[in-house]
Design a protein around this motif. Structure first.
Motif, PDB file in Angstrom:
ATOM      1  N   ALA A  85      21.822  37.163 -28.002  1.00  0.00           N
ATOM      2  CA  ALA A  85      21.975  37.228 -29.453  1.00  0.00           C
ATOM      3  C   ALA A  85      21.535  38.598 -29.965  1.00  0.00           C
ATOM      4  N   ARG A  86      20.411  39.087 -29.454  1.00  0.00           N
ATOM      5  CA  ARG A  86      19.922  40.403 -29.877  1.00  0.00           C
ATOM      6  C   ARG A  86      20.892  41.500 -29.461  1.00  0.00           C
ATOM      7  N   GLY A  99      21.423  56.638 -21.862  1.00  0.00           N
ATOM      8  CA  GLY A  99      20.855  55.372 -21.426  1.00  0.00           C
ATOM      9  C   GLY A  99      19.400  55.194 -21.824  1.00  0.00           C
ATOM     10  N   ARG A 100      18.715  56.296 -22.117  1.00  0.00           N
ATOM     11  CA  ARG A 100      17.321  56.225 -22.564  1.00  0.00           C
ATOM     12  C   ARG A 100      17.208  56.175 -24.090  1.00  0.00           C
ATOM     13  N   SER A 101      18.316  56.363 -24.783  1.00  0.00           N
ATOM     14  CA  SER A 101      18.284  56.416 -26.241  1.00  0.00           C
ATOM     15  C   SER A 101      18.385  55.009 -26.838  1.00  0.00           C
ATOM     16  N   PRO A 102      17.983  54.843 -28.102  1.00  0.00           N
ATOM     17  CA  PRO A 102      18.147  53.535 -28.749  1.00  0.00           C
ATOM     18  C   PRO A 102      19.604  53.089 -28.788  1.00  0.00           C
ATOM     19  N   GLU A 103      20.525  54.045 -28.942  1.00  0.00           N
ATOM     20  CA  GLU A 103      21.938  53.697 -29.033  1.00  0.00           C
ATOM     21  C   GLU A 103      22.520  53.252 -27.692  1.00  0.00           C
ATOM     22  N   GLY A 104      22.008  53.807 -26.619  1.00  0.00           N
ATOM     23  CA  GLY A 104      22.546  53.488 -25.303  1.00  0.00           C
ATOM     24  C   GLY A 104      21.703  52.536 -24.490  1.00  0.00           C
ATOM     25  N   GLY A 105      20.437  52.360 -24.865  1.00  0.00           N
ATOM     26  CA  GLY A 105      19.537  51.556 -24.054  1.00  0.00           C
ATOM     27  C   GLY A 105      19.191  50.195 -24.627  1.00  0.00           C
ATOM     28  N   PHE A 106      19.838  49.803 -25.729  1.00  0.00           N
ATOM     29  CA  PHE A 106      19.420  48.571 -26.402  1.00  0.00           C
ATOM     30  C   PHE A 106      19.689  47.321 -25.569  1.00  0.00           C
ATOM     31  N   VAL A 107      20.690  47.358 -24.701  1.00  0.00           N
ATOM     32  CA  VAL A 107      20.997  46.180 -23.888  1.00  0.00           C
ATOM     33  C   VAL A 107      19.843  45.889 -22.924  1.00  0.00           C
ATOM     34  N   GLY A 108      19.415  46.907 -22.203  1.00  0.00           N
ATOM     35  CA  GLY A 108      18.335  46.722 -21.256  1.00  0.00           C
ATOM     36  C   GLY A 108      17.037  46.320 -21.928  1.00  0.00           C
ATOM     37  N   VAL A 109      16.771  46.871 -23.099  1.00  0.00           N
ATOM     38  CA  VAL A 109      15.552  46.529 -23.832  1.00  0.00           C
ATOM     39  C   VAL A 109      15.567  45.055 -24.222  1.00  0.00           C
ATOM     40  N   ALA A 110      16.707  44.581 -24.719  1.00  0.00           N
ATOM     41  CA  ALA A 110      16.805  43.173 -25.109  1.00  0.00           C
ATOM     42  C   ALA A 110      16.633  42.249 -23.921  1.00  0.00           C
ATOM     43  N   LEU A 111      17.266  42.576 -22.804  1.00  0.00           N
ATOM     44  CA  LEU A 111      17.140  41.737 -21.615  1.00  0.00           C
ATOM     45  C   LEU A 111      15.693  41.683 -21.129  1.00  0.00           C
ATOM     46  N   ALA A 112      14.976  42.787 -21.273  1.00  0.00           N
ATOM     47  CA  ALA A 112      13.598  42.848 -20.788  1.00  0.00           C
ATOM     48  C   ALA A 112      12.605  42.189 -21.738  1.00  0.00           C
ATOM     49  N   GLN A 113      12.870  42.239 -23.036  1.00  0.00           N
ATOM     50  CA  GLN A 113      11.860  41.821 -24.009  1.00  0.00           C
ATOM     51  C   GLN A 113      11.988  40.389 -24.487  1.00  0.00           C
ATOM     52  N   GLU A 114      13.187  39.847 -24.513  1.00  0.00           N
ATOM     53  CA  GLU A 114      13.369  38.520 -25.085  1.00  0.00           C
ATOM     54  C   GLU A 114      12.973  37.427 -24.099  1.00  0.00           C
ATOM     55  N   ALA A 115      12.335  36.385 -24.626  1.00  0.00           N
ATOM     56  CA  ALA A 115      11.802  35.327 -23.769  1.00  0.00           C
ATOM     57  C   ALA A 115      12.885  34.422 -23.204  1.00  0.00           C
ATOM     58  N   SER A 116      13.953  34.202 -23.951  1.00  0.00           N
ATOM     59  CA  SER A 116      15.037  33.339 -23.477  1.00  0.00           C
ATOM     60  C   SER A 116      16.319  34.142 -23.337  1.00  0.00           C
ATOM     61  N   ALA A 117      17.206  33.652 -22.486  1.00  0.00           N
ATOM     62  CA  ALA A 117      18.478  34.342 -22.281  1.00  0.00           C
ATOM     63  C   ALA A 117      19.311  34.331 -23.559  1.00  0.00           C
ATOM     64  N   ARG A 118      19.331  33.205 -24.266  1.00  0.00           N
ATOM     65  CA  ARG A 118      20.131  33.154 -25.492  1.00  0.00           C
ATOM     66  C   ARG A 118      19.616  34.159 -26.516  1.00  0.00           C
ATOM     67  N   ALA A 119      18.292  34.253 -26.645  1.00  0.00           N
ATOM     68  CA  ALA A 119      17.721  35.229 -27.582  1.00  0.00           C
ATOM     69  C   ALA A 119      18.088  36.651 -27.169  1.00  0.00           C
ATOM     70  N   ALA A 120      18.108  36.914 -25.871  1.00  0.00           N
ATOM     71  CA  ALA A 120      18.457  38.253 -25.387  1.00  0.00           C
ATOM     72  C   ALA A 120      19.898  38.604 -25.730  1.00  0.00           C
ATOM     73  N   THR A 125      31.900  38.779 -35.507  1.00  0.00           N
ATOM     74  CA  THR A 125      32.347  38.623 -34.121  1.00  0.00           C
ATOM     75  C   THR A 125      31.192  38.206 -33.226  1.00  0.00           C
ATOM     76  N   ALA A 126      30.037  38.822 -33.436  1.00  0.00           N
ATOM     77  CA  ALA A 126      28.863  38.486 -32.636  1.00  0.00           C
ATOM     78  C   ALA A 126      28.493  37.016 -32.788  1.00  0.00           C
ATOM     79  N   GLU A 127      28.514  36.517 -34.009  1.00  0.00           N
ATOM     80  CA  GLU A 127      28.133  35.123 -34.239  1.00  0.00           C
ATOM     81  C   GLU A 127      29.153  34.169 -33.631  1.00  0.00           C
ATOM     82  N   LEU A 128      30.425  34.501 -33.704  1.00  0.00           N
ATOM     83  CA  LEU A 128      31.452  33.667 -33.069  1.00  0.00           C
ATOM     84  C   LEU A 128      31.259  33.635 -31.558  1.00  0.00           C
ATOM     85  N   ALA A 129      30.931  34.781 -30.984  1.00  0.00           N
ATOM     86  CA  ALA A 129      30.692  34.837 -29.539  1.00  0.00           C
ATOM     87  C   ALA A 129      29.500  33.977 -29.156  1.00  0.00           C
ATOM     88  N   LEU A 130      28.439  34.016 -29.963  1.00  0.00           N
ATOM     89  CA  LEU A 130      27.256  33.221 -29.663  1.00  0.00           C
ATOM     90  C   LEU A 130      27.524  31.727 -29.792  1.00  0.00           C
TER      91      LEU A 130
END
Length: 218
Positions: free
Chosen positions: A106-107, A83-104, A205-210
């Motif tokens: 998408a990231r 959960g502290r690694s880049p592979e496991g922690g990227f979700v939390g980092v995106a939620l914390a760093q992105e200014a908008s929910a859509r940007a979070a 798949t990611a773009e279709l989901a967005l």
């Protein structure tokens, strides 16, 4: 996908106590944890035996129990580190760093498309992989994994509820339903990576989901 995995640190305190008893372990804890992480990631929790773990970690069973407590405690420590690694922690980092929910989101989806099939580590998400075929006798581990997934959905819903309040989502949007949708997409992307999907496929798949993101207010 485990931004909250670090919350398990308090539940693994017994492993630290076990490690302090008697003679200090004569091995590099970081290295043996890395070996255990890879094996759990590749095979899942249930399919990984203590014998396979000790073989991969290069230690004896007694050393595993002395240093980590047992297989379940070792797994919790592995998940904590993941959960502290880049592979496991990227979700939390995106939620914390992105200014908008859509940007979070998408990231999150685009990074999942890059990380899940990365050949430098086992495919998919360790937490999702580990949840497959958990046996009845490992119900505590299964509950632990369910708790991590539920916490991810809670964080998704919390961010989407804020987005609704701030006007990023149109009236009538269900933050809970949208959170479950993106959680389901991520689980599917992890499994597709396990089945051999590459970054190109998962990025599509990611773009279709967005594209399902509710339109902004006019």
């Amino acid at each position: 996908m485990t931004p909250e995995a670090t919350r398990t640190a308090g539940t693994t305190g017994t492993t630290g106590t076990a490690a302090k008893r008697g003679r200090p372990p004569a091995f590099d804890r970081t290295a043996v944890l890395a070996a255990a992480t890879r094996l759990f990631w590749e095979r899942g929790y249930q399919a990984t035996s203590v014998g396979e773990l000790t073989g991969a970690m290069g230690i004896k069973p007694g050393s595993l129990y002395a240093a980590f407590g047992d297989k379940a405690a070792l797994f919790r420590e592995v998940v904590e580190g993941y959960g502290r690694s880049p592979e496991g922690g990227f979700v939390g980092v995106a939620l914390a760093q992105e200014a908008s929910a859509r940007a979070a989101f998408a990231r999150i989806l685009r990074e999942a498309a890059r990380i899940y099939p990365d050949p430098t580590h086992p495919a998919g998400c360790l937490v999702m992989n580990a949840a497959v075929n958990t046996a009845a006798q490992d119900e505590e581990v299964a509950e632990f994994l369910r708790g991590l997934r539920a916490e991810n959905l809670r964080l998704f819903e919390e961010r989407l509820t804020d987005a609704e309040r701030l006007g990023e989502l149109p009236p009538g949007t269900s933050p809970a339903a949208l959170a479950r949708y993106f959680g389901t997409v991520l689980q599917g992307m992890s499994q597709r990576a396990r089945d051999g999907a590459d970054t190109t496929e998962l990025a599509a798949t990611a773009e279709l989901a967005l594209a399902a993101w509710p339109p902004e207010r006019p």
